[in-house]
Scaffold this motif. Structure first.
Motif, PDB file in Angstrom:
ATOM      1  N   MET A   1       0.852  -1.193   0.000  1.00 18.36           N
ATOM      2  CA  MET A   1       0.000   0.000   0.000  1.00 18.36           C
ATOM      3  C   MET A   1       0.885   1.240   0.000  1.00 18.36           C
ATOM      4  SD  MET A   1      -3.064   0.972   2.665  1.00 18.36           S
ATOM      5  CE  MET A   1      -3.983  -0.465   2.183  1.00 18.36           C
ATOM      6  N   SER A   2       0.507   2.216  -0.773  1.00 16.41           N
ATOM      7  CA  SER A   2       1.336   3.418  -0.894  1.00 16.41           C
ATOM      8  C   SER A   2       1.262   4.253   0.370  1.00 16.41           C
ATOM      9  CB  SER A   2       0.874   4.241  -2.102  1.00 16.41           C
ATOM     10  OG  SER A   2      -0.458   4.670  -1.914  1.00 16.41           O
ATOM     11  N   GLU A   3       2.292   5.066   0.535  1.00 15.55           N
ATOM     12  CA  GLU A   3       2.362   5.948   1.693  1.00 15.55           C
ATOM     13  C   GLU A   3       1.219   6.952   1.674  1.00 15.55           C
ATOM     14  OE1 GLU A   3       5.365   9.132   1.733  1.00 15.55           O
ATOM     15  OE2 GLU A   3       6.137   8.130   3.523  1.00 15.55           O
ATOM     16  N   THR A   4       0.593   7.182   2.818  1.00 15.24           N
ATOM     17  CA  THR A   4      -0.468   8.161   2.924  1.00 15.24           C
ATOM     18  C   THR A   4       0.103   9.514   3.328  1.00 15.24           C
ATOM     19  OG1 THR A   4      -0.807   7.643   5.253  1.00 15.24           O
ATOM     20  CG2 THR A   4      -2.101   6.370   3.641  1.00 15.24           C
ATOM     21  N   GLU A   5      -0.739  10.551   3.241  1.00  8.38           N
ATOM     22  CA  GLU A   5      -0.320  11.871   3.716  1.00  8.38           C
ATOM     23  C   GLU A   5      -0.008  11.824   5.213  1.00  8.38           C
ATOM     24  OE1 GLU A   5       0.302  14.707   2.298  1.00  8.38           O
ATOM     25  OE2 GLU A   5      -0.211  14.139   0.249  1.00  8.38           O
ATOM     26  N   LEU A   6      -0.786  11.038   5.957  1.00  8.68           N
ATOM     27  CA  LEU A   6      -0.511  10.883   7.386  1.00  8.68           C
ATOM     28  C   LEU A   6       0.865  10.260   7.595  1.00  8.68           C
ATOM     29  CD1 LEU A   6      -1.342  10.853  10.388  1.00  8.68           C
ATOM     30  CD2 LEU A   6      -2.443   8.639   9.960  1.00  8.68           C
ATOM     31  N   GLY A   7       1.163   9.197   6.844  1.00  7.50           N
ATOM     32  CA  GLY A   7       2.463   8.550   6.974  1.00  7.50           C
ATOM     33  C   GLY A   7       3.607   9.462   6.580  1.00  7.50           C
ATOM     34  N   ALA A   8       3.414  10.220   5.490  1.00  7.69           N
ATOM     35  CA  ALA A   8       4.457  11.141   5.044  1.00  7.69           C
ATOM     36  C   ALA A   8       4.705  12.226   6.083  1.00  7.69           C
ATOM     37  CB  ALA A   8       4.064  11.771   3.709  1.00  7.69           C
ATOM     38  N   PHE A   9       3.635  12.700   6.711  1.00  9.21           N
ATOM     39  CA  PHE A   9       3.756  13.745   7.726  1.00  9.21           C
ATOM     40  C   PHE A   9       4.541  13.222   8.925  1.00  9.21           C
ATOM     41  CE2 PHE A   9       2.145  16.295  11.292  1.00  9.21           C
ATOM     42  CZ  PHE A   9       2.250  17.586  10.776  1.00  9.21           C
ATOM     43  N   LEU A  10       4.203  12.036   9.387  1.00  5.77           N
ATOM     44  CA  LEU A  10       4.903  11.454  10.542  1.00  5.77           C
ATOM     45  C   LEU A  10       6.380  11.200  10.216  1.00  5.77           C
ATOM     46  CD1 LEU A  10       2.217   8.910  11.799  1.00  5.77           C
ATOM     47  CD2 LEU A  10       2.940  11.012  12.950  1.00  5.77           C
ATOM     48  N   ARG A  11       6.643  10.639   9.045  1.00  4.83           N
ATOM     49  CA  ARG A  11       8.028  10.323   8.685  1.00  4.83           C
ATOM     50  C   ARG A  11       8.865  11.595   8.563  1.00  4.83           C
ATOM     51  NH1 ARG A  11      10.307  10.560   4.016  1.00  4.83           N
ATOM     52  NH2 ARG A  11       8.330  10.537   2.882  1.00  4.83           N
ATOM     53  N   ALA A  12       8.300  12.631   7.918  1.00  8.81           N
ATOM     54  CA  ALA A  12       9.045  13.874   7.733  1.00  8.81           C
ATOM     55  C   ALA A  12       9.400  14.510   9.067  1.00  8.81           C
ATOM     56  CB  ALA A  12       8.245  14.849   6.877  1.00  8.81           C
ATOM     57  N   HIS A  13       8.472  14.473  10.009  1.00 11.09           N
ATOM     58  CA  HIS A  13       8.759  15.076  11.310  1.00 11.09           C
ATOM     59  C   HIS A  13       9.696  14.194  12.137  1.00 11.09           C
ATOM     60  CE1 HIS A  13       6.331  18.756  11.389  1.00 11.09           C
ATOM     61  NE2 HIS A  13       5.552  18.116  10.538  1.00 11.09           N
ATOM     62  N   ARG A  14       9.615  12.891  11.979  1.00  8.09           N
ATOM     63  CA  ARG A  14      10.571  12.013  12.665  1.00  8.09           C
ATOM     64  C   ARG A  14      11.991  12.298  12.179  1.00  8.09           C
ATOM     65  NH1 ARG A  14      12.773   7.361  10.947  1.00  8.09           N
ATOM     66  NH2 ARG A  14      11.168   6.903   9.375  1.00  8.09           N
ATOM     67  N   GLU A  15      12.142  12.479  10.873  1.00  9.55           N
ATOM     68  CA  GLU A  15      13.467  12.722  10.309  1.00  9.55           C
ATOM     69  C   GLU A  15      13.984  14.123  10.615  1.00  9.55           C
ATOM     70  OE1 GLU A  15      12.997  11.822   6.189  1.00  9.55           O
ATOM     71  OE2 GLU A  15      13.044   9.642   6.504  1.00  9.55           O
ATOM     72  N   ALA A  16      13.079  15.016  11.051  1.00  3.76           N
ATOM     73  CA  ALA A  16      13.495  16.390  11.345  1.00  3.76           C
ATOM     74  C   ALA A  16      13.918  16.595  12.795  1.00  3.76           C
ATOM     75  CB  ALA A  16      12.359  17.361  11.003  1.00  3.76           C
ATOM     76  N   VAL A  17      13.693  15.598  13.645  1.00  4.47           N
ATOM     77  CA  VAL A  17      14.023  15.718  15.066  1.00  4.47           C
ATOM     78  C   VAL A  17      15.388  15.083  15.319  1.00  4.47           C
ATOM     79  CG1 VAL A  17      13.351  15.131  17.422  1.00  4.47           C
ATOM     80  CG2 VAL A  17      11.598  15.702  15.730  1.00  4.47           C
ATOM     81  N   GLY A  18      16.320  15.869  15.829  1.00  4.00           N
ATOM     82  CA  GLY A  18      17.631  15.336  16.161  1.00  4.00           C
ATOM     83  C   GLY A  18      17.612  14.544  17.451  1.00  4.00           C
ATOM     84  N   PRO A  19      18.454  13.556  17.590  1.00  5.37           N
ATOM     85  CA  PRO A  19      18.489  12.751  18.827  1.00  5.37           C
ATOM     86  C   PRO A  19      18.657  13.601  20.081  1.00  5.37           C
ATOM     87  CG  PRO A  19      19.837  11.739  17.124  1.00  5.37           C
ATOM     88  CD  PRO A  19      19.428  13.079  16.588  1.00  5.37           C
TER      89      PRO A  19
END
Length: 290
Positions: A1-19
């Motif tokens: 199943m393709s990525e949803t807007e919800l999934g893209a939003f979560l992934r983008a913000h996960r990748e934007a947060v530094g450890p």
């Protein structure tokens, strides 16, 4: 199943947060930016498998508790939290039929507000970026740039398909980013007219639009500063405020204010030299294309 807007939003913000932002060591073996899924899952009290399914679009109905835990972990702002909630409602089939309504007029009280704002540049737009009404002050600002030349005027079509937009906005890339973000947010929440316009611009504007529309899940800003290159009075620096109007079709009132004395003087010159102008630009709504 393709990525949803919800999934893209979560992934983008996960990748934007530094450890370091969540108290974790940076390490030196990270292959991707931001946090790992396992780290977010642990901090939010979720399983890695469930978070993976959310990001990949294989689970579209997270509970409010899950959304709250993810929002806390990712440090989302108030606006981002609201958008996350609405994305989840839309993906889960909980959207309302209001998305099928296309705003074509403004309420008489809104037109009265515009009249009171004269000679300040101000406008009302709907979700796909159609200009529904504006002050004479905005007509003096935007008219000479070509923005109001079409029926109806549309911020997105002007920005991405009219060469004059590049001359009118010295910071065109930033303007383009903002307007593409606004359209994506509206389309992601189920507005069919915004989705259709995105399809149109993908064809008519090509990569200039498509890369911006598809490449970011950032929300449009509610306030900021724009530079305008006016053909009659030169460069203007205008701060703007975007105010949501309480209505199911989600119209927005945008007000521009000068940021410095030079811009104030330039707007005053436009007001003095324009002469009498019919008030129809704020009191009458242009006909809309179906």
């Amino acid at each position: 199943m393709s990525e949803t807007e919800l999934g893209a939003f979560l992934r983008a913000h996960r990748e934007a947060v530094g450890p370091a932002a969540v108290g974790l060591p940076n390490g030196n073996r990270r292959r991707t930016p931001g946090l790992r899924r396992s780290e977010v899952a642990t901090l939010a009290g979720l399983s890695v498998d469930y978070l993976t399914r959310l990001e990949q679009g294989r689970d579209r109905s997270p509970s409010s508790q899950v959304l709250a835990a993810l929002a806390d972990t990712l440090g989302l702002t108030r606006d981002e939290r609201v958008h996350l909630y609405r994305l989840a409602k839309t993906m889960g089939g909980g959207g309302t039929c209001a998305g099928a309504l296309r705003a074509q007029t403004v309420r008489p009280t809104v037109r009265a507000v515009l009249d009171r704002l004269e000679p300040t540049p101000a406008l009302v737009v709907n979700r796909p970026g159609d200009l529904l009404a504006w002050t004479a002050g905005f007509a003096r600002l935007a008219g000479p740039t070509g923005l109001l030349a079409t029926d109806p005027p549309n911020l997105l079509r002007y920005t991405f398909t009219d060469p004059r937009a590049h001359d009118a906005h010295p910071d065109w890339p930033a303007i383009a980013d903002e307007r593409a973000a606004a359209l994506r947010a509206a389309a992601a929440l189920g507005d069919p007219h915004s989705a259709l316009l995105a399809q149109e611009l993908t064809i008519t504007a090509g990569t200039l639009f498509r890369d911006r529309f598809e490449g970011s899940v950032a929300l449009p800003t509610r306030t900021g500063v724009e530079r305008w290159a006016h053909p009659e009075v030169g460069e203007l620096r205008l701060s703007y405020e975007v105010l949501e109007l309480p209505d199911p079709d989600e119209q927005r009132l945008v007000v521009y204010l000068p940021t410095d004395e030079a811009t104030t003087a330039a707007l005053d010159r436009l007001t003095r030299t324009a002469g009498p102008r019919p008030c129809g630009c704020s009191a009458e709504t242009p006909q809309r294309r179906s």
